[in-house]
Design a protein around this motif. Structure first.
Motif, mmCIF file in Angstrom:
data_model
loop_
_atom_site.group_PDB
_atom_site.id
_atom_site.type_symbol
_atom_site.label_atom_id
_atom_site.label_comp_id
_atom_site.label_asym_id
_atom_site.label_seq_id
_atom_site.Cartn_x
_atom_site.Cartn_y
_atom_site.Cartn_z
ATOM 1 N N ASN A 116 7.416 -0.803 6.020
ATOM 2 C CA ASN A 116 6.946 0.367 5.104
ATOM 3 C C ASN A 116 8.022 1.226 4.983
ATOM 4 O OD1 ASN A 116 4.390 -0.830 5.421
ATOM 5 N ND2 ASN A 116 3.730 0.431 7.267
ATOM 6 N N VAL A 117 8.833 1.525 5.814
ATOM 7 C CA VAL A 117 10.058 2.385 5.507
ATOM 8 C C VAL A 117 10.765 1.960 4.505
ATOM 9 C CG1 VAL A 117 12.077 3.322 6.375
ATOM 10 C CG2 VAL A 117 10.029 3.464 7.859
ATOM 11 N N LEU A 118 11.031 0.453 4.552
ATOM 12 C CA LEU A 118 12.007 -0.114 3.372
ATOM 13 C C LEU A 118 11.290 -0.030 2.065
ATOM 14 C CD1 LEU A 118 14.360 -1.854 2.513
ATOM 15 C CD2 LEU A 118 13.173 -3.916 3.315
ATOM 16 N N ALA A 119 10.064 -0.114 1.871
ATOM 17 C CA ALA A 119 9.067 0.058 0.668
ATOM 18 C C ALA A 119 9.386 1.564 0.098
ATOM 19 C CB ALA A 119 7.682 -0.399 0.751
ATOM 20 N N ALA A 120 9.058 2.252 0.889
ATOM 21 C CA ALA A 120 9.308 3.836 0.648
ATOM 22 C C ALA A 120 10.743 4.095 0.125
ATOM 23 C CB ALA A 120 8.936 4.760 1.846
ATOM 24 N N LEU A 121 11.664 3.765 1.076
ATOM 25 C CA LEU A 121 13.205 3.844 0.386
ATOM 26 C C LEU A 121 13.644 3.513 -0.779
ATOM 27 C CD1 LEU A 121 15.275 2.508 3.790
ATOM 28 C CD2 LEU A 121 15.027 5.137 2.896
ATOM 29 N N GLN A 122 12.838 2.489 -1.249
ATOM 30 C CA GLN A 122 13.079 1.773 -2.503
ATOM 31 C C GLN A 122 12.466 2.334 -3.529
ATOM 32 O OE1 GLN A 122 11.810 -2.075 -1.515
ATOM 33 N NE2 GLN A 122 13.857 -3.031 -1.191
ATOM 34 N N LEU A 123 11.556 3.603 -3.191
ATOM 35 C CA LEU A 123 11.112 4.503 -3.837
ATOM 36 C C LEU A 123 11.620 5.888 -3.964
ATOM 37 C CD1 LEU A 123 7.133 3.578 -3.938
ATOM 38 C CD2 LEU A 123 8.830 2.934 -5.710
ATOM 39 N N GLY A 124 12.833 5.992 -3.206
ATOM 40 C CA GLY A 124 13.485 7.192 -3.134
ATOM 41 C C GLY A 124 12.871 7.925 -1.926
ATOM 42 N N VAL A 125 11.976 7.922 -1.260
ATOM 43 C CA VAL A 125 11.552 8.787 -0.178
ATOM 44 C C VAL A 125 12.685 8.612 0.805
ATOM 45 C CG1 VAL A 125 10.001 8.937 1.670
ATOM 46 C CG2 VAL A 125 9.150 7.961 -0.546
ATOM 47 N N ALA A 126 13.007 9.989 1.211
ATOM 48 C CA ALA A 126 14.192 10.358 2.154
ATOM 49 C C ALA A 126 14.080 11.045 3.483
ATOM 50 C CB ALA A 126 15.297 10.850 1.187
ATOM 51 N N ARG A 177 0.865 -1.237 -0.265
ATOM 52 C CA ARG A 177 0.091 -0.070 -0.003
ATOM 53 C C ARG A 177 0.900 1.259 -0.024
ATOM 54 N NH1 ARG A 177 -5.431 -1.329 1.347
ATOM 55 N NH2 ARG A 177 -5.629 -3.383 1.478
ATOM 56 N N VAL A 178 2.008 1.216 0.636
ATOM 57 C CA VAL A 178 3.144 2.297 0.646
ATOM 58 C C VAL A 178 3.315 2.592 -0.870
ATOM 59 C CG1 VAL A 178 5.172 2.987 1.268
ATOM 60 C CG2 VAL A 178 3.698 2.060 3.014
ATOM 61 N N THR A 179 3.899 1.422 -1.507
ATOM 62 C CA THR A 179 4.410 1.527 -2.853
ATOM 63 C C THR A 179 3.252 2.159 -3.707
ATOM 64 O OG1 THR A 179 5.756 -0.452 -2.435
ATOM 65 C CG2 THR A 179 5.137 0.156 -4.596
ATOM 66 N N ARG A 180 1.968 1.615 -3.452
ATOM 67 C CA ARG A 180 0.916 2.271 -4.314
ATOM 68 C C ARG A 180 0.914 3.550 -4.393
ATOM 69 N NH1 ARG A 180 -5.241 1.376 -4.957
ATOM 70 N NH2 ARG A 180 -5.471 2.502 -6.880
ATOM 71 N N LEU A 181 0.573 4.217 -2.817
ATOM 72 C CA LEU A 181 0.286 5.503 -2.916
ATOM 73 C C LEU A 181 1.399 6.578 -2.992
ATOM 74 C CD1 LEU A 181 -1.671 7.792 -1.883
ATOM 75 C CD2 LEU A 181 -0.997 7.156 0.631
ATOM 76 N N VAL A 182 2.597 5.999 -2.733
ATOM 77 C CA VAL A 182 3.725 7.146 -3.026
ATOM 78 C C VAL A 182 3.964 7.064 -4.490
ATOM 79 C CG1 VAL A 182 6.356 7.274 -2.667
ATOM 80 C CG2 VAL A 182 4.876 6.669 -0.664
ATOM 81 N N GLY A 183 3.737 5.615 -5.231
ATOM 82 C CA GLY A 183 4.051 5.886 -6.485
ATOM 83 C C GLY A 183 3.001 6.679 -7.382
ATOM 84 N N GLU A 184 1.670 6.677 -6.887
ATOM 85 C CA GLU A 184 0.552 7.278 -7.473
ATOM 86 C C GLU A 184 0.872 8.917 -6.921
ATOM 87 O OE1 GLU A 184 -3.073 6.069 -8.299
ATOM 88 O OE2 GLU A 184 -2.577 4.139 -8.570
ATOM 89 N N THR A 185 1.171 9.277 -5.941
ATOM 90 C CA THR A 185 1.660 10.633 -5.731
ATOM 91 C C THR A 185 2.838 11.044 -6.514
ATOM 92 O OG1 THR A 185 1.092 10.063 -3.416
ATOM 93 C CG2 THR A 185 2.304 12.012 -3.584
#
Ligand code: ZN
Length: 310
Positions: free
Chosen positions: A218-228, A187-195
């Motif tokens: 959840n943090v790891l999933a976001a890190l992999q999308l570059g969230v810092a 769900r993190v991957t989806r919401l961050v990706g769509e944002t």
């Protein structure tokens, strides 16, 4: 793991989100906690919230706390506000960074802020304008971004629409709050990706609670999308033992411990943060959930004692 961010910007929210969900503690203890956090190398601290004392008695001394803190060079301090009145108080107290909160779920917003999400969004424009008039920045936190305790799942489209309204109203950055710990990595991957697709340039912070044990995943999933940019609270402060199901944020020292071993810099001295977690435990008078606080970092060894011959 090569495309993980090199460095994270962490915001310590224990003094606010943590302590607001614990039994009230003395003003001096809050001040000492913030000052101790300031010496750990953490870059940002959400120090207090300016809310009505009847709504959240734990934050009734916000002005006094902030007046007694010794601001450290190199640390950015912020205050959370629910509305225009709170924003005025925070700015008068000298804060240059505000966070204003709106819930993606209408029911949660009504329970929390006594008005609809739409009404909050209108008010939020005035808060952002006031902050900018006084040379402060304003982040909009979209809470219940992954689900609401009353409505269940909150559609991604709904979160994006609230986020879009916040950006149109001039928000300097966005935060998504997993208020009740309903996020999972997918769900993190989806919401961050769509944002990212909808608002490619937005500065995005994520705020996870470890209610169901998915916080660091959840943090790891976001890190992999570059969230810092993440929130965390020392010791995992924030799960009031008298409020069933309430659970704190992900623990700052657990987050630091994990990402630093992956080669991601936080600027935080892990041992110093563990010491502050111990201080936080003494302050609230109960055992905090952080496992790195219990076990110590993976690099900590114990002295081998000789096996006695029999
Ligand atoms: Zn929270």
């Amino acid at each position: 793991m090569s495309d993980l961010p090199e460095r994270l910007s962490l915001r310590e929210v224990g003094p606010r989100d943590g302590l607001q969900n614990e039994e009230p503690v003395p003003t001096a203890g809050k001040v000492a906690l913030i000052d101790a956090l300031s010496a750990t190398g953490i870059g940002r601290i959400e120090a207090v919230s300016f809310v009505h004392p009847r709504a959240i008695p734990q934050m009734a001394d916000a002005g006094e706390v902030w007046g007694a803190v010794a601001p450290a060079a190199g640390v950015r301090y912020s205050a959370l506000v629910p509305n225009l009145r709170g924003a005025e108080r925070a700015l008068d107290a000298g804060f240059a960074e505000l966070e204003v909160v709106v819930s993606a779920s209408d029911t949660h917003n009504r329970r929390n802020l006594n008005r609809s999400t739409e009404e909050s969004l209108d008010d939020l424009a005035a808060v952002v304008d006031l902050a900018h008039d006084r040379a402060a920045s304003c982040q909009v936190i979209v809470s219940t971004a992954w689900g609401c305790p009353y409505e269940g799942d909150v559609p991604v489209e709904r979160v994006l629409s609230v986020a879009g309204a916040a950006l149109r109203h001039g928000a300097d950055s966005l935060s998504y709050g997993d208020t009740t710990g309903m996020a999972t990595p997918s769900r993190v991957t989806r919401l961050v990706g769509e944002t990212r697709s909808a608002y490619p340039d937005v500065a995005l912070n994520l705020h996870f609670h470890n209610t169901r044990g998915t916080g660091l995943a959840n943090v790891l999933a976001a890190l992999q999308l570059g969230v810092a940019d993440f929130d965390a609270s020392v010791g995992g402060l924030g799960g009031c033992p008298y409020a069933p199901g309430a659970t704190g944020n992900i623990a700052t020292e657990e987050l630091v411990h994990m990402v630093e071993d992956m080669g991601v810099t936080t600027g935080v001295d892990l041992e110093a943060m563990i010491d502050v977690a111990r201080q936080a435990e003494r302050l609230v008078g109960r055992t905090l959930p952080s496992q790195v606080l219990r076990a110590g970092p993976r690099t900590r060894t114990v002295t081998a004692t000789p096996i006695r011959e029999v």
